[in-house]
Design a protein around this motif. Structure first.
Motif, PDB file in Angstrom:
ATOM      1  N   PHE A  69       0.796  -1.225   0.000  1.00  0.00           N
ATOM      2  CA  PHE A  69       0.000   0.000   0.000  1.00  0.00           C
ATOM      3  C   PHE A  69       0.832   1.279   0.000  1.00  0.00           C
ATOM      4  N   LEU A  70       2.147   1.161   0.007  1.00  0.00           N
ATOM      5  CA  LEU A  70       2.974   2.356  -0.020  1.00  0.00           C
ATOM      6  C   LEU A  70       3.071   2.913  -1.438  1.00  0.00           C
ATOM      7  N   LEU A  71       3.371   4.188  -1.524  1.00  0.00           N
ATOM      8  CA  LEU A  71       3.558   4.815  -2.833  1.00  0.00           C
ATOM      9  C   LEU A  71       4.866   4.357  -3.451  1.00  0.00           C
ATOM     10  N   SER A  72       4.901   4.307  -4.774  1.00  0.00           N
ATOM     11  CA  SER A  72       6.126   3.959  -5.482  1.00  0.00           C
ATOM     12  C   SER A  72       7.057   5.163  -5.521  1.00  0.00           C
ATOM     13  N   ARG A  73       8.293   4.939  -5.940  1.00  0.00           N
ATOM     14  CA  ARG A  73       9.261   6.038  -6.048  1.00  0.00           C
ATOM     15  C   ARG A  73       8.752   7.120  -6.976  1.00  0.00           C
ATOM     16  N   ASP A  74       8.218   6.720  -8.142  1.00  0.00           N
ATOM     17  CA  ASP A  74       7.758   7.699  -9.123  1.00  0.00           C
ATOM     18  C   ASP A  74       6.567   8.495  -8.591  1.00  0.00           C
ATOM     19  N   GLN A  75       5.673   7.825  -7.852  1.00  0.00           N
ATOM     20  CA  GLN A  75       4.523   8.519  -7.277  1.00  0.00           C
ATOM     21  C   GLN A  75       4.957   9.537  -6.227  1.00  0.00           C
ATOM     22  N   VAL A  76       5.915   9.148  -5.395  1.00  0.00           N
ATOM     23  CA  VAL A  76       6.441  10.073  -4.381  1.00  0.00           C
ATOM     24  C   VAL A  76       7.114  11.261  -5.043  1.00  0.00           C
ATOM     25  N   LEU A  77       7.897  10.995  -6.085  1.00  0.00           N
ATOM     26  CA  LEU A  77       8.580  12.074  -6.799  1.00  0.00           C
ATOM     27  C   LEU A  77       7.580  13.096  -7.339  1.00  0.00           C
ATOM     28  N   VAL A  78       6.549  12.607  -7.999  1.00  0.00           N
ATOM     29  CA  VAL A  78       5.559  13.505  -8.596  1.00  0.00           C
ATOM     30  C   VAL A  78       4.835  14.312  -7.518  1.00  0.00           C
ATOM     31  N   LEU A  79       4.411  13.649  -6.441  1.00  0.00           N
ATOM     32  CA  LEU A  79       3.669  14.340  -5.386  1.00  0.00           C
ATOM     33  C   LEU A  79       4.528  15.402  -4.701  1.00  0.00           C
ATOM     34  N   ILE A  80       5.797  15.082  -4.447  1.00  0.00           N
ATOM     35  CA  ILE A  80       6.675  16.055  -3.802  1.00  0.00           C
ATOM     36  C   ILE A  80       6.942  17.236  -4.732  1.00  0.00           C
ATOM     37  N   LYS A  81       7.093  16.957  -6.025  1.00  0.00           N
ATOM     38  CA  LYS A  81       7.302  18.040  -6.987  1.00  0.00           C
ATOM     39  C   LYS A  81       6.090  18.977  -7.027  1.00  0.00           C
ATOM     40  N   ILE A  82       4.892  18.391  -7.041  1.00  0.00           N
ATOM     41  CA  ILE A  82       3.671  19.204  -7.047  1.00  0.00           C
ATOM     42  C   ILE A  82       3.566  20.008  -5.761  1.00  0.00           C
ATOM     43  N   LEU A  83       3.821  19.360  -4.636  1.00  0.00           N
ATOM     44  CA  LEU A  83       3.742  20.033  -3.340  1.00  0.00           C
ATOM     45  C   LEU A  83       4.763  21.164  -3.250  1.00  0.00           C
ATOM     46  N   THR A  84       5.962  20.923  -3.762  1.00  0.00           N
ATOM     47  CA  THR A  84       7.003  21.949  -3.737  1.00  0.00           C
ATOM     48  C   THR A  84       6.613  23.144  -4.593  1.00  0.00           C
ATOM     49  N   ALA A  85       6.128  22.870  -5.797  1.00  0.00           N
ATOM     50  CA  ALA A  85       5.758  23.952  -6.714  1.00  0.00           C
ATOM     51  C   ALA A  85       4.556  24.742  -6.214  1.00  0.00           C
ATOM     52  N   SER A  86       3.657  24.087  -5.496  1.00  0.00           N
ATOM     53  CA  SER A  86       2.451  24.772  -5.021  1.00  0.00           C
ATOM     54  C   SER A  86       2.762  25.781  -3.923  1.00  0.00           C
ATOM     55  N   SER A  88       2.317  25.594  -0.867  1.00  0.00           N
ATOM     56  CA  SER A  88       1.057  25.693  -0.125  1.00  0.00           C
ATOM     57  C   SER A  88       1.205  25.511   1.372  1.00  0.00           C
ATOM     58  N   LEU A  89       2.367  25.025   1.856  1.00  0.00           N
ATOM     59  CA  LEU A  89       2.553  24.751   3.270  1.00  0.00           C
ATOM     60  C   LEU A  89       3.666  25.623   3.849  1.00  0.00           C
ATOM     61  N   ASN A  90       3.644  25.797   5.165  1.00  0.00           N
ATOM     62  CA  ASN A  90       4.655  26.648   5.785  1.00  0.00           C
ATOM     63  C   ASN A  90       5.951  25.873   6.025  1.00  0.00           C
ATOM     64  N   GLU A  91       6.939  26.556   6.616  1.00  0.00           N
ATOM     65  CA  GLU A  91       8.278  25.978   6.748  1.00  0.00           C
ATOM     66  C   GLU A  91       8.355  24.832   7.754  1.00  0.00           C
ATOM     67  N   LYS A  92       7.307  24.637   8.544  1.00  0.00           N
ATOM     68  CA  LYS A  92       7.265  23.486   9.449  1.00  0.00           C
ATOM     69  C   LYS A  92       6.520  22.325   8.793  1.00  0.00           C
ATOM     70  N   GLU A  93       5.396  22.608   8.155  1.00  0.00           N
ATOM     71  CA  GLU A  93       4.557  21.557   7.588  1.00  0.00           C
ATOM     72  C   GLU A  93       5.203  20.884   6.382  1.00  0.00           C
ATOM     73  N   PHE A  94       5.803  21.670   5.499  1.00  0.00           N
ATOM     74  CA  PHE A  94       6.343  21.108   4.257  1.00  0.00           C
ATOM     75  C   PHE A  94       7.450  20.084   4.510  1.00  0.00           C
ATOM     76  N   PRO A  95       8.492  20.406   5.307  1.00  0.00           N
ATOM     77  CA  PRO A  95       9.541  19.393   5.528  1.00  0.00           C
ATOM     78  C   PRO A  95       9.015  18.130   6.200  1.00  0.00           C
ATOM     79  N   GLU A  96       8.083  18.286   7.155  1.00  0.00           N
ATOM     80  CA  GLU A  96       7.548  17.104   7.851  1.00  0.00           C
ATOM     81  C   GLU A  96       6.798  16.189   6.896  1.00  0.00           C
ATOM     82  N   LEU A  97       5.979  16.778   6.035  1.00  0.00           N
ATOM     83  CA  LEU A  97       5.179  15.971   5.114  1.00  0.00           C
ATOM     84  C   LEU A  97       6.046  15.315   4.045  1.00  0.00           C
ATOM     85  N   THR A  98       6.978  16.069   3.482  1.00  0.00           N
ATOM     86  CA  THR A  98       7.837  15.491   2.442  1.00  0.00           C
ATOM     87  C   THR A  98       8.726  14.391   3.022  1.00  0.00           C
TER      88      THR A  98
END
Length: 323
Positions: A69-86, A88-98
């Motif tokens: 049920f874990l995400l694949s490497r490619d899925q993680v890469l895409v999601l982190i890229k989208i999250l980074t570009a957006s 949308s999160l502050n300097e505490k939330e973004f590092p924890e989630l990524t």
């Protein structure tokens, strides 16, 4: 630590381990390593609960345990890229989630994914507002799911330089993301109309005992309405017709309702034929901002009040440069 559990964890954390690696690292016999791997495989295969989540695989002489049920490497890469570009999160939330997403990967995969966003992490490209969004979004989604009514304090920093705070009571309907920010749509107690609020400007959010009669004729279906809105603003439904001098797919990506009415014979300094397009929108400051941002490659034809609005705003901006 129990040797079986130790080997299980090692197989879980690696893309491939040979039995000789286990022999050397754990100081056990080759027979013990082979027998333990077999026991782990039999346990995973025979237990439906384990089998649902884990699979022991062999590639050549290397063993590993895949987590289904874990995400694949490619899925993680895409999601982190989208999250980074957006942004949308502050300097505490973004590092924890990524970091949690990166921890789903094997060490080798984790290093590749980390390297792909290293520049953004060093640059600290976070939005200025430091409000914690994750906790608020989770709380609001619970209220939406249970169809609760809520009250909160809302400070609108956009309307006035000296921001004003108001108390709002509403039935929350839907949360969405647009252009750096998370928004929520709610049906207001006072006006019996839908209104959009920026979530990081909401405080003291709590469940309210006030019951707000809901007008289902004004039900807000964001899956539909998002096709007609821009930058988190809502407005009045209308159709806009305009000449377009650029790449039409960009318009279709922003407004899926876009249709090409015709191609016209007009000079164009860009290497595209000129199209007359029509979009269905909820005309608002957000749609106006989009039109103004594209004024080098479009000209609004109708309705006249929107064409006049865009022309007058451009004229006002031009006159600032004459001062």
């Amino acid at each position: 630590m129990n040797i079986t559990f130790e080997i299980f964890l090692r197989l879980l954390d690696n893309q491939g381990l040979e039995t000789k690696d286990l022999v050397e690292d754990l100081d056990i016999s080759l027979r013990k390593a082979q027998r333990t791997i077999k026991e782990i495989k039999n346990s995973l295969d025979s237990n439906p609960s384990f089998k649902k989540y884990f699979e022991l695989t062999k590639n050549g002489n290397r063993y590993s345990i895949n987590q289904r049920f874990l995400l694949s490497r490619d899925q993680v890469l895409v999601l982190i890229k989208i999250l980074t570009a957006s942004r949308s999160l502050n300097e505490k939330e973004f590092p924890e989630l990524t970091q949690k997403m990166l921890n789903m990967l094997y060490p080798e995969q984790r290093e590749l994914a980390s390297a792909s966003i290293r520049s953004e992490q060093i640059a600290h490209n976070y939005i200025d507002n430091q409000s914690d969004r994750l906790e608020k979004i989770g709380l609001l989604e619970e209220f939406i799911y249970h169809q609760d009514h809520i009250s909160f304090e809302y400070t609108d920093h956009e309307a006035f330089e000296q921001a004003r705070t108001e108390t709002v009571e509403m039935r929350p309907i839907h949360i969405f993301f647009d252009n750096y920010y998370f928004f929520i749509v709610g049906f207001l107690k006072t006006t019996r109309e839908n209104r959009i609020f920026r979530i990081d400007w909401m405080n003291k959010i709590k469940k309210s005992s006030v019951k707000i009669p809901f007008n289902y004729s004004k039900h807000y279906d964001h899956g539909i309405e998002t096709q007609h809105e821009a930058f988190g603003y809502n407005g009045k439904k209308t159709h806009i017709v305009f000449e377009f001098y650029g790449y039409v797919e960009y318009v279709k990506d922003e407004f899926p309702s876009c249709r090409v009415i015709k191609t016209i014979d007009k000079p164009n300094r860009f290497p595209f034929s000129v199209k007359v397009l029509e979009i269905e929108v909820n005309y608002s400051d957000g749609v106006k901002l989009w039109l103004l941002g594209e004024t080098t490659i479009l000209r609004v034809l109708s309705p006249k009040y929107i064409a006049d609005d865009i022309r007058d705003t451009l004229k006002e901006g031009y006159e600032r440069y004459l001062e």
